[in-house]
Design a protein around this motif. Structure first.
Motif, PDB file in Angstrom:
ATOM      1  N   LYS A   2       0.836  -1.204   0.000  1.00 55.28           N
ATOM      2  CA  LYS A   2       0.000   0.000   0.000  1.00 55.28           C
ATOM      3  C   LYS A   2       0.873   1.258   0.000  1.00 55.28           C
ATOM      4  O   LYS A   2       0.636   2.198  -0.767  1.00 55.28           O
ATOM      5  CB  LYS A   2      -0.927  -0.001   1.223  1.00 55.28           C
ATOM      6  CG  LYS A   2      -1.893   1.171   1.276  1.00 55.28           C
ATOM      7  CD  LYS A   2      -2.709   1.141   2.529  1.00 55.28           C
ATOM      8  CE  LYS A   2      -1.799   1.620   3.612  1.00 55.28           C
ATOM      9  NZ  LYS A   2      -2.281   2.413   4.653  1.00 55.28           N
ATOM     10  N   LEU A   3       1.924   1.263   0.824  1.00 55.32           N
ATOM     11  CA  LEU A   3       2.821   2.414   0.882  1.00 55.32           C
ATOM     12  C   LEU A   3       3.597   2.585  -0.426  1.00 55.32           C
ATOM     13  O   LEU A   3       3.884   3.715  -0.847  1.00 55.32           O
ATOM     14  CB  LEU A   3       3.778   2.290   2.059  1.00 55.32           C
ATOM     15  CG  LEU A   3       3.129   2.451   3.435  1.00 55.32           C
ATOM     16  CD1 LEU A   3       4.119   2.120   4.538  1.00 55.32           C
ATOM     17  CD2 LEU A   3       2.578   3.854   3.598  1.00 55.32           C
ATOM     18  N   VAL A  50       4.400   5.717  -5.451  1.00 53.31           N
ATOM     19  CA  VAL A  50       4.420   5.775  -6.909  1.00 53.31           C
ATOM     20  C   VAL A  50       3.485   6.872  -7.416  1.00 53.31           C
ATOM     21  O   VAL A  50       3.824   7.598  -8.352  1.00 53.31           O
ATOM     22  CB  VAL A  50       4.054   4.402  -7.521  1.00 53.31           C
ATOM     23  CG1 VAL A  50       3.789   4.499  -9.008  1.00 53.31           C
ATOM     24  CG2 VAL A  50       5.167   3.405  -7.252  1.00 53.31           C
ATOM     25  N   LYS A  51       2.338   7.029  -6.768  1.00 52.84           N
ATOM     26  CA  LYS A  51       1.393   8.060  -7.187  1.00 52.84           C
ATOM     27  C   LYS A  51       1.897   9.457  -6.857  1.00 52.84           C
ATOM     28  O   LYS A  51       1.799  10.376  -7.665  1.00 52.84           O
ATOM     29  CB  LYS A  51       0.038   7.839  -6.520  1.00 52.84           C
ATOM     30  CG  LYS A  51      -0.751   6.705  -7.103  1.00 52.84           C
ATOM     31  CD  LYS A  51      -2.091   6.574  -6.413  1.00 52.84           C
ATOM     32  CE  LYS A  51      -2.847   5.385  -6.941  1.00 52.84           C
ATOM     33  NZ  LYS A  51      -4.126   5.197  -6.232  1.00 52.84           N
ATOM     34  N   SER A  52       2.441   9.623  -5.661  1.00 51.09           N
ATOM     35  CA  SER A  52       2.787  10.974  -5.211  1.00 51.09           C
ATOM     36  C   SER A  52       4.214  11.400  -5.566  1.00 51.09           C
ATOM     37  O   SER A  52       4.477  12.588  -5.713  1.00 51.09           O
ATOM     38  CB  SER A  52       2.598  11.077  -3.700  1.00 51.09           C
ATOM     39  OG  SER A  52       3.595  10.337  -3.028  1.00 51.09           O
ATOM     40  N   LYS A  53       5.145  10.436  -5.638  1.00 50.85           N
ATOM     41  CA  LYS A  53       6.570  10.735  -5.840  1.00 50.85           C
ATOM     42  C   LYS A  53       7.089  11.710  -4.781  1.00 50.85           C
ATOM     43  O   LYS A  53       7.979  12.507  -5.030  1.00 50.85           O
ATOM     44  CB  LYS A  53       6.842  11.290  -7.249  1.00 50.85           C
ATOM     45  CG  LYS A  53       6.578  10.329  -8.352  1.00 50.85           C
ATOM     46  CD  LYS A  53       7.565   9.190  -8.303  1.00 50.85           C
ATOM     47  CE  LYS A  53       7.327   8.258  -9.480  1.00 50.85           C
ATOM     48  NZ  LYS A  53       8.094   7.050  -9.387  1.00 50.85           N
ATOM     49  N   ASN A  54       6.528  11.583  -3.591  1.00 57.07           N
ATOM     50  CA  ASN A  54       6.888  12.445  -2.469  1.00 57.07           C
ATOM     51  C   ASN A  54       7.990  11.769  -1.657  1.00 57.07           C
ATOM     52  O   ASN A  54       7.979  10.547  -1.464  1.00 57.07           O
ATOM     53  CB  ASN A  54       5.644  12.680  -1.609  1.00 57.07           C
ATOM     54  CG  ASN A  54       5.868  13.715  -0.540  1.00 57.07           C
ATOM     55  OD1 ASN A  54       6.989  14.167  -0.331  1.00 57.07           O
ATOM     56  ND2 ASN A  54       4.792  14.076   0.134  1.00 57.07           N
TER      57      ASN A  54
END
Length: 158
Positions: free
Chosen positions: A34-35, A40-44
């Motif tokens: 999940k993390l 991958v979505k946020s690239k944070n």
């Protein structure tokens, strides 16, 4: 038709393929996945740090669970060897038939034949074993009574 061909049993008992897989490992892996998806979505960078910590925790718990599983398997084999040799050999044979490579536990027996599981006891036993192996008792010292002038030059083949 049924009389000629017979019937086929479908289904049957489910069997877990890995003894180390449990609910705790399952939850840790799901959290890690999940993390990873969040990162991958946020690239944070913060999400990446959380993912790395979860990945490290998952690897550690998986490794500990596998080690505990092999240790329990070794203890079970030791007990089975003393109580039922037939079941012991069946279990060893079943283990050798697998496609997965064999990963034995590091079990060493003490001089009485009892298995040792602690690292310091195993190290001590290896030291004792090699000391006894390399320093045998009861063999005459070659330096005593050895006279090279008594050696014959005859060939042992003659």
């Amino acid at each position: 038709m049924k009389k000629a061909c017979g019937t086929k049993k479908q289904g049957g008992p489910t069997r877990t393929l890995t003894a180390w897989w449990n609910e705790e490992i399952k939850e840790v892996i799901q959290t890690k996945k999940k993390l990873f998806k969040e990162w991958v979505k946020s690239k944070n960078e913060e999400d990446y740090i959380q993912y790395r910590l979860a990945r490290r925790d998952a690897k550690r718990k998986t490794r500990l669970s596998k080690e505990a599983s092999w240790k329990k398997y070794g203890e079970d084999l030791s007990a089975m060897c003393q109580t039922s040799t037939r079941d012991f050999y069946k279990s060893v044979k079943a283990m050798r038939v697998r496609d997965n490579p064999f990963d034995p536990t590091s079990v060493v027996n003490d001089p009485k034949g009892q298995p040792l599981y602690e690292d310091d006891l195993i190290t001590g036993r290896w030291e004792e074993y090699f000391y006894d192996l390399l320093n045998p008792a009861g063999i005459l010292d070659i330096g005593e009574g050895f006279d090279p002038s008594q050696l014959t030059t005859k060939s042992p083949i003659s």
